[in-house]
Design a protein around this motif. Structure first.
Motif, short mmCIF file in Angstrom:
data_model
loop_
_atom_site.label_atom_id
_atom_site.label_comp_id
_atom_site.label_asym_id
_atom_site.label_seq_id
_atom_site.Cartn_x
_atom_site.Cartn_y
_atom_site.Cartn_z
N LYS A 57 0.83 -1.22 0.00
CA LYS A 57 0.00 0.00 0.00
C LYS A 57 0.86 1.26 0.00
CE LYS A 57 -3.95 -2.19 2.16
NZ LYS A 57 -4.85 -2.26 3.30
N CYS A 61 2.77 5.37 -3.01
CA CYS A 61 2.38 6.67 -2.46
C CYS A 61 3.46 7.70 -2.80
CB CYS A 61 2.21 6.60 -0.95
SG CYS A 61 0.86 5.55 -0.43
N SER A 78 -0.86 2.00 -8.21
CA SER A 78 -1.21 1.13 -7.09
C SER A 78 -0.61 -0.26 -7.28
CB SER A 78 -2.73 1.01 -6.96
OG SER A 78 -3.25 0.24 -8.03
#
Length: 135
Positions: A57, A61, A78
């Motif tokens: 995850k 970012c 992603s």
């Protein structure tokens, strides 16, 4: 495995890699295929391992990305997208991609990514989280 070893066999111009990944996205979107067993096993492993899940995850970012490696901000958003594209690399033959950028063509006139999985991994390994995930 070091980033330098991933880069071998790839064009030095990031535009060419970006163009290739954008084309791969289009091919994957137009020809969705079930995940092949090794990719499905990787996805299941990540879902079952809390540390890998957290890293998966975090790895895409923008605040996690290093200053040197910004390619994934342009092409990979992603881990789920990475999995779909990795599956596409495993299930589709490499394609010749013609870039509209003449400068990029000067660096790679063939428009061919000889090691597709390396191009995808190079785009994915752009953060501390992604280095921990893969290494």
């Amino acid at each position: 495995m070091h980033r330098e070893s991933l880069d071998s066999g790839l064009p030095q111009n990031q535009h060419q890699i970006n163009t290739w990944i954008q084309h791969l996205k289009q091919r994957a979107d137009n020809n969705p295929t079930p995940l092949v067993p090794p990719i499905k096993a990787l996805l299941e492993l990540v879902k079952q391992d809390k540390q890998l899940l957290l890293l998966s995850k975090q790895m895409f970012c923008p605040p996690q990305q290093t200053q040197q490696l910004q390619l994934s901000t342009l092409v990979l958003q992603s881990f789920d997208e990475f999995i779909v594209l990795l599956n596409a690399v495993m299930t589709q033959a490499p394609a010749y991609i013609r870039s509209n950028n003449l400068t990029a063509e000067a660096f790679n006139p063939s428009g061919f990514i000889g090691l597709p999985i390396n191009a995808l991994l190079t785009a994915a390994i752009t953060s501390t989280a992604s280095r921990h995930f893969f290494f």
